[in-house]
Design a protein around this motif. Sequence first.
Motif, PDB file in Angstrom:
ATOM      1  N   ARG B 149       0.669  -1.231  -0.104  1.00 48.39           N
ATOM      2  CA  ARG B 149      -0.128   0.039   0.103  1.00 48.39           C
ATOM      3  C   ARG B 149       0.954   1.357  -0.139  1.00 48.39           C
ATOM      4  O   ARG B 149       0.343   2.278  -0.449  1.00 48.39           O
ATOM      5  CB  ARG B 149      -0.912  -0.233   1.282  1.00 48.39           C
ATOM      6  CG  ARG B 149      -2.209  -0.674   1.158  1.00 48.39           C
ATOM      7  CD  ARG B 149      -3.019  -0.779   2.277  1.00 48.39           C
ATOM      8  NE  ARG B 149      -3.347   0.403   2.821  1.00 48.39           N
ATOM      9  CZ  ARG B 149      -4.704   1.214   2.595  1.00 48.39           C
ATOM     10  NH1 ARG B 149      -5.390   0.541   1.486  1.00 48.39           N
ATOM     11  NH2 ARG B 149      -5.063   2.404   2.881  1.00 48.39           N
ATOM     12  N   GLY B 151       3.347   1.654  -1.734  1.00 47.60           N
ATOM     13  CA  GLY B 151       3.903   1.641  -3.048  1.00 47.60           C
ATOM     14  C   GLY B 151       2.591   2.243  -4.284  1.00 47.60           C
ATOM     15  O   GLY B 151       1.748   2.893  -3.535  1.00 47.60           O
ATOM     16  N   ALA B 152       3.011   1.933  -5.413  1.00 52.15           N
ATOM     17  CA  ALA B 152       2.257   2.635  -6.357  1.00 52.15           C
ATOM     18  C   ALA B 152       1.942   1.581  -7.325  1.00 52.15           C
ATOM     19  O   ALA B 152       1.954   1.818  -8.563  1.00 52.15           O
ATOM     20  CB  ALA B 152       2.742   3.817  -6.981  1.00 52.15           C
ATOM     21  N   PRO B 153       1.294   0.431  -7.052  1.00 50.20           N
ATOM     22  CA  PRO B 153       1.026  -0.718  -7.975  1.00 50.20           C
ATOM     23  C   PRO B 153      -0.160  -0.252  -8.969  1.00 50.20           C
ATOM     24  O   PRO B 153      -1.174   0.066  -8.455  1.00 50.20           O
ATOM     25  CB  PRO B 153       0.521  -1.826  -7.105  1.00 50.20           C
ATOM     26  CG  PRO B 153      -0.004  -1.264  -5.932  1.00 50.20           C
ATOM     27  CD  PRO B 153       0.636   0.054  -5.792  1.00 50.20           C
ATOM     28  N   PRO B 156      -3.799  -3.577  -9.114  1.00 49.58           N
ATOM     29  CA  PRO B 156      -4.208  -4.071  -7.530  1.00 49.58           C
ATOM     30  C   PRO B 156      -4.422  -5.389  -7.470  1.00 49.58           C
ATOM     31  O   PRO B 156      -3.854  -5.989  -6.636  1.00 49.58           O
ATOM     32  CB  PRO B 156      -5.258  -3.291  -7.404  1.00 49.58           C
ATOM     33  CG  PRO B 156      -5.489  -1.994  -8.399  1.00 49.58           C
ATOM     34  CD  PRO B 156      -4.611  -2.305  -9.741  1.00 49.58           C
ATOM     35  N   LEU B 210      -5.332  -1.949  -2.635  1.00 44.18           N
ATOM     36  CA  LEU B 210      -4.168  -1.668  -3.373  1.00 44.18           C
ATOM     37  C   LEU B 210      -4.292  -0.434  -4.285  1.00 44.18           C
ATOM     38  O   LEU B 210      -3.472  -0.149  -4.995  1.00 44.18           O
ATOM     39  CB  LEU B 210      -3.376  -2.833  -4.119  1.00 44.18           C
ATOM     40  CG  LEU B 210      -2.794  -3.949  -3.022  1.00 44.18           C
ATOM     41  CD1 LEU B 210      -1.932  -4.728  -3.578  1.00 44.18           C
ATOM     42  CD2 LEU B 210      -1.974  -3.182  -1.947  1.00 44.18           C
ATOM     43  N   ARG B 211      -5.642  -0.094  -4.117  1.00 40.28           N
ATOM     44  CA  ARG B 211      -6.040   0.937  -5.146  1.00 40.28           C
ATOM     45  C   ARG B 211      -5.413   2.442  -4.403  1.00 40.28           C
ATOM     46  O   ARG B 211      -5.376   2.389  -3.211  1.00 40.28           O
ATOM     47  CB  ARG B 211      -7.374   1.445  -5.518  1.00 40.28           C
ATOM     48  CG  ARG B 211      -8.025   0.255  -6.052  1.00 40.28           C
ATOM     49  CD  ARG B 211      -9.467   0.087  -6.346  1.00 40.28           C
ATOM     50  NE  ARG B 211      -9.737  -0.947  -7.045  1.00 40.28           N
ATOM     51  CZ  ARG B 211      -9.670  -1.022  -8.354  1.00 40.28           C
ATOM     52  NH1 ARG B 211      -9.302   0.002  -9.089  1.00 40.28           N
ATOM     53  NH2 ARG B 211     -10.152  -2.092  -8.993  1.00 40.28           N
ATOM     54  N   TRP B 212      -4.769   3.399  -5.079  1.00 36.72           N
ATOM     55  CA  TRP B 212      -4.466   4.642  -4.573  1.00 36.72           C
ATOM     56  C   TRP B 212      -4.807   5.613  -5.546  1.00 36.72           C
ATOM     57  O   TRP B 212      -5.382   5.632  -6.591  1.00 36.72           O
ATOM     58  CB  TRP B 212      -2.889   4.561  -4.449  1.00 36.72           C
ATOM     59  CG  TRP B 212      -2.067   3.914  -5.579  1.00 36.72           C
ATOM     60  CD1 TRP B 212      -1.936   2.773  -5.858  1.00 36.72           C
ATOM     61  CD2 TRP B 212      -1.600   4.873  -6.548  1.00 36.72           C
ATOM     62  NE1 TRP B 212      -1.285   2.761  -7.267  1.00 36.72           N
ATOM     63  CE2 TRP B 212      -0.852   3.941  -7.492  1.00 36.72           C
ATOM     64  CE3 TRP B 212      -1.193   6.131  -6.790  1.00 36.72           C
ATOM     65  CZ2 TRP B 212      -0.260   4.325  -8.577  1.00 36.72           C
ATOM     66  CZ3 TRP B 212      -0.647   6.681  -7.961  1.00 36.72           C
ATOM     67  CH2 TRP B 212      -0.167   5.678  -8.789  1.00 36.72           C
TER      68      TRP B 212
END
Lengths: 183, 212
Positions: B149, B151-153, B156, B210-212
């Motif tokens: 989280r 990071g910037a995957p 996701p 894992l969304r950002w």
Amino acid sequence: MSTREREWGDLMRAANAGDATAYRRLLKSLEPALRSVARRGLGRAGFSRDEAEDVVQEILLAVHLKRDTWNAGEPILPWIHAIARYKLVDTLRRRGRRIYISIEDVAENLLAEDPPPTLATDTLTRLVQALPARQRDVVRAVALDGGSIREAAERLDMSEGAVRVALHRGLAALAARCGEPNA
Amino acid sequence: MKTDDLIRALAADHAPRRTSPTRTLAVATVLGLVVAAALFAAILGVRPDFTTVMGEPRFVFKFLVTLVLAATAFMLGRRLLGPLDADTSWWLTLAAAPLLLALAVAIELSVLPSGSWRAQLIGSNALLCLASVPLLALPILIAVLAALRQGAPVRPGLTGAVAGLLAGALGAALYAAHCIDDSPLFVAAWYSAAIALVTLVGALAGYRVLRW
């Protein structure tokens, strides 16, 4: 190596070494290019380009909060393209439009530079108002009133450390709320 | 708020020394593994003849294949931590462990009489394996997802699946020390199923968190 690759890469490396002015210059230099990406992306998806400023601010927040995922040994342009593309696709998806945008589209649009609009949509101000009181006051003191960390600390009668923490949490919260469906 | 104002705030928030997400991922993996190992010691423990089987090829292979899988999943996870897409060559590295396993299965089939294949495949504790591996993997999965989280995957679900693969492989490596079924046939059937389950859980969780 393109001029921009060198310029942005050097600025980010200097910023990571502690040069705050270089960091500010990097963000300022990214701004018009990201605006071009946002305007053209929105336009292609059939949305008003007037909403571009919200998207620019969202991408800048992402660049800021995710900058540690750039590896200083690698070129910075592909990283910027990837961040901008992800946020652009994400913002269009939230607006109900799933469209494919390639890295190449983003790279090409990033070459242009668009000036700031005279009238822009302003989601961020609304989101700032909804922050917890301390974070809201600190973000306002630093962003809108242009104060330094120290000035904000004096004005709000907080320690500088507390101001830093509140500012960082406030910005992270803004980025998270930008990504919510009804932001 | 003008974009200029935002930039002023972002610049004020700039701190020169920060932890690298790769380091966070490594630390999280180790912390998750420590919790899983404590869980393992509390509820399972190593098998009674651990010291005598330590040199047995089949027993050693269980650790080899699960640790190779964990290592390749970790490397891929490290790549997926950033926004750059992982191209096919990155994903191909994941084939190392399955290839090793296929090779071991082929050898096992060639040295065992066909009459005993079935017994080796079914083993004696398949259900325990299916339950224990995900349980041991859980703390690792939670820690790894938390690190990702940061990071910037950009994918996701897939990134979550790789987190599940890493956690499942490490959970399986721990469980291997307790498990008395050493045949590659058993590993291919049940370890794989258990790891696949954790991978699926990782994918579903990653898609959400894992969304950002």
